[in-house]
Design a protein around this motif. Structure first.
Motif, PDB file in Angstrom:
ATOM      1  N   ARG A 164       4.510   2.569  10.651  1.00  0.00           N
ATOM      2  CA  ARG A 164       4.588   2.875   9.219  1.00  0.00           C
ATOM      3  C   ARG A 164       4.078   1.694   8.391  1.00  0.00           C
ATOM      4  NH1 ARG A 164       7.462   1.764   4.992  1.00  0.00           N
ATOM      5  NH2 ARG A 164       8.898   0.434   6.157  1.00  0.00           N
ATOM      6  N   ARG A 165       4.522   0.493   8.764  1.00  0.00           N
ATOM      7  CA  ARG A 165       4.086  -0.698   8.030  1.00  0.00           C
ATOM      8  C   ARG A 165       2.597  -0.949   8.230  1.00  0.00           C
ATOM      9  NH1 ARG A 165       8.850  -5.235   8.976  1.00  0.00           N
ATOM     10  NH2 ARG A 165      10.577  -4.029   8.072  1.00  0.00           N
ATOM     11  N   GLN A 166       2.133  -0.713   9.458  1.00  0.00           N
ATOM     12  CA  GLN A 166       0.702  -0.889   9.730  1.00  0.00           C
ATOM     13  C   GLN A 166      -0.122   0.081   8.910  1.00  0.00           C
ATOM     14  OE1 GLN A 166      -0.795  -3.173  11.335  1.00  0.00           O
ATOM     15  NE2 GLN A 166      -2.873  -2.368  11.449  1.00  0.00           N
ATOM     16  N   ASN A 167       0.355   1.325   8.805  1.00  0.00           N
ATOM     17  CA  ASN A 167      -0.350   2.321   8.010  1.00  0.00           C
ATOM     18  C   ASN A 167      -0.406   1.923   6.544  1.00  0.00           C
ATOM     19  OD1 ASN A 167      -0.678   3.809  10.307  1.00  0.00           O
ATOM     20  ND2 ASN A 167       0.982   5.232   9.890  1.00  0.00           N
ATOM     21  N   GLU A 168       0.688   1.366   6.036  1.00  0.00           N
ATOM     22  CA  GLU A 168       0.717   0.904   4.656  1.00  0.00           C
ATOM     23  C   GLU A 168      -0.292  -0.222   4.446  1.00  0.00           C
ATOM     24  OE1 GLU A 168       4.700  -0.215   3.809  1.00  0.00           O
ATOM     25  OE2 GLU A 168       5.419   1.834   3.535  1.00  0.00           O
ATOM     26  N   LEU A 170      -3.035  -0.703   6.132  1.00  0.00           N
ATOM     27  CA  LEU A 170      -4.373  -0.126   6.161  1.00  0.00           C
ATOM     28  C   LEU A 170      -4.720   0.526   4.835  1.00  0.00           C
ATOM     29  CD1 LEU A 170      -4.419   1.470   9.735  1.00  0.00           C
ATOM     30  CD2 LEU A 170      -5.706  -0.524   8.979  1.00  0.00           C
ATOM     31  N   LEU A 171      -3.770   1.290   4.271  1.00  0.00           N
ATOM     32  CA  LEU A 171      -4.014   1.964   3.001  1.00  0.00           C
ATOM     33  C   LEU A 171      -4.253   0.968   1.874  1.00  0.00           C
ATOM     34  CD1 LEU A 171      -1.405   4.879   3.111  1.00  0.00           C
ATOM     35  CD2 LEU A 171      -3.889   5.058   3.242  1.00  0.00           C
ATOM     36  N   LEU A 214     -15.573  -0.237   7.916  1.00  0.00           N
ATOM     37  CA  LEU A 214     -15.448  -1.680   8.148  1.00  0.00           C
ATOM     38  C   LEU A 214     -14.010  -2.151   7.900  1.00  0.00           C
ATOM     39  CD1 LEU A 214     -18.743  -3.006   6.500  1.00  0.00           C
ATOM     40  CD2 LEU A 214     -18.192  -2.954   8.941  1.00  0.00           C
ATOM     41  N   LYS A 215     -13.401  -1.666   6.842  1.00  0.00           N
ATOM     42  CA  LYS A 215     -12.034  -2.077   6.510  1.00  0.00           C
ATOM     43  C   LYS A 215     -11.027  -1.581   7.547  1.00  0.00           C
ATOM     44  CE  LYS A 215     -12.566  -2.476   1.482  1.00  0.00           C
ATOM     45  NZ  LYS A 215     -12.120  -1.970   0.153  1.00  0.00           N
ATOM     46  N   LEU A 216     -11.243  -0.358   8.027  1.00  0.00           N
ATOM     47  CA  LEU A 216     -10.305   0.222   8.988  1.00  0.00           C
ATOM     48  C   LEU A 216     -10.698  -0.058  10.441  1.00  0.00           C
ATOM     49  CD1 LEU A 216      -9.522   3.683   7.344  1.00  0.00           C
ATOM     50  CD2 LEU A 216      -8.439   1.459   6.995  1.00  0.00           C
ATOM     51  N   LYS A 217     -11.845  -0.743  10.613  1.00  0.00           N
ATOM     52  CA  LYS A 217     -12.307  -1.181  11.934  1.00  0.00           C
ATOM     53  C   LYS A 217     -12.499  -0.001  12.893  1.00  0.00           C
ATOM     54  CE  LYS A 217     -10.154  -5.731  11.491  1.00  0.00           C
ATOM     55  NZ  LYS A 217      -9.202  -6.707  12.065  1.00  0.00           N
ATOM     56  N   VAL A 218     -13.219   1.007  12.429  1.00  0.00           N
ATOM     57  CA  VAL A 218     -13.587   2.134  13.285  1.00  0.00           C
ATOM     58  C   VAL A 218     -15.106   2.189  13.366  1.00  0.00           C
ATOM     59  CG1 VAL A 218     -11.512   3.471  12.808  1.00  0.00           C
ATOM     60  CG2 VAL A 218     -13.511   3.730  11.332  1.00  0.00           C
ATOM     61  N   ARG A 229      -5.872  10.567   9.667  1.00  0.00           N
ATOM     62  CA  ARG A 229      -4.761  11.515   9.844  1.00  0.00           C
ATOM     63  C   ARG A 229      -3.503  10.799  10.314  1.00  0.00           C
ATOM     64  NH1 ARG A 229      -8.640  16.157  12.524  1.00  0.00           N
ATOM     65  NH2 ARG A 229      -9.258  17.141  10.548  1.00  0.00           N
ATOM     66  N   LYS A 230      -3.686   9.750  11.112  1.00  0.00           N
ATOM     67  CA  LYS A 230      -2.527   8.999  11.595  1.00  0.00           C
ATOM     68  C   LYS A 230      -1.846   8.237  10.467  1.00  0.00           C
ATOM     69  CE  LYS A 230      -4.167   8.274  16.329  1.00  0.00           C
ATOM     70  NZ  LYS A 230      -4.634   7.294  17.319  1.00  0.00           N
ATOM     71  N   ILE A 231      -2.629   7.827   9.460  1.00  0.00           N
ATOM     72  CA  ILE A 231      -2.037   7.041   8.378  1.00  0.00           C
ATOM     73  C   ILE A 231      -1.671   7.895   7.158  1.00  0.00           C
ATOM     74  CG2 ILE A 231      -3.181   4.920   9.101  1.00  0.00           C
ATOM     75  CD1 ILE A 231      -5.202   5.276   6.936  1.00  0.00           C
ATOM     76  N   GLY A 232      -1.703   9.222   7.338  1.00  0.00           N
ATOM     77  CA  GLY A 232      -1.139  10.073   6.311  1.00  0.00           C
ATOM     78  C   GLY A 232      -2.093  10.971   5.572  1.00  0.00           C
TER      79      GLY A 232
END
Length: 234
Positions: A164-168, A170-171, A214-218, A229-232
């Motif tokens: 949850r914190r990692q997703n936050e 990333l957002l 680039l920001k999300l490293k994909v 989808r994993k981050i909401g």
């Protein structure tokens, strides 16, 4: 007949010998802690790409002697890591060349001669530096997650909170416009459709999507949508 000077020298030698014995016992005690710690520990030369030391727990868990590990270099990691996870070793090396303060994650590891992989949680930090301040050696600790059977409910809660914190995090890397574009991409819209929907040029959308990756490293749109989808984003 011993002089006062002789007695003084003998006393000094005796004191040094006693101090040396105490230091040896201290070193043995510390080594005992390292070898009996409930974690797999090793140090790694980030330039030579080889393990320089490991504790007994790591050697026993992986089925290689310290000498074998050192001789194999990067092939050691290639032998024990799942093929899909091996790339993490190179990513970690590059991260420390870029002065990253720590690198952590999970990977599938198998023992020499085995075919079954176990999930290990690893955390690496810089250990030694050269005269230019660049990282030379790294210390790594592995924990076997399959051994965390006494607190499995708490483990599940902890992992959920970490994600949850990692997703936050990333957002928070994305701008409001980038979030808008990502949300539409997850819905299946292509760049032209997104541009029309947001009243933007197709080139602008393409630039935003590149920055998002680039920001999300994909690496591509498939990974981007999966992560979104994993981050909401639905």
């Amino acid at each position: 007949m011993q002089t006062a000077s002789d007695l003084g020298q003998n006393f000094s030698l005796s004191a040094l010998q006693k101090e040396n014995d105490q230091l040896k016992k201290r070193v043995q005690w510390l080594e005992g802690i390292l070898h009996h710690a409930p974690a797999m520990l090793y140090s790694y030369d980030n330039n030579k790409k080889t393990i320089t030391w490991c504790n007994q727990a790591l050697a026993e868990a992986f089925g290689y002697t310290p000498e074998e590990m050192a001789g194999l270099g990067m092939d050691f990691f290639r032998n024990v890591m799942h093929p899909d996870d091996f790339k993490l070793a190179s990513v970690a090396q590059q991260s420390f060349r870029n002065n990253k303060r720590q690198f952590g994650g999970v990977a599938r590891i198998k023992k020499k001669g085995d075919s079954v992989y176990r999930w290990l949680l690893g955390l690496e930090v810089p250990f030694t530096h050269n005269e230019n301040g660049e990282v030379v050696e790294i210390i790594c600790a592995f924990l076997d997650l399959t051994g965390a059977i006494d607190t499995n409910v708490a483990l599940a809660d902890a992992l959920s909170e970490i994600l949850r914190r990692q997703n936050e995090n990333l957002l928070n890397k994305l701008t409001a416009r980038e979030k808008d574009i990502l949300a539409l991409a997850v819905q299946g819209l292509n760049n032209k459709e997104i541009a029309t929907s947001l009243n933007l040029s197709r080139y602008t959308v393409e630039t935003h999507r590149k920055n998002i990756r680039l920001k999300l490293k994909v690496r591509n749109s498939t990974e981007l949508v999966s992560l979104a989808r994993k981050i909401g984003f639905q």
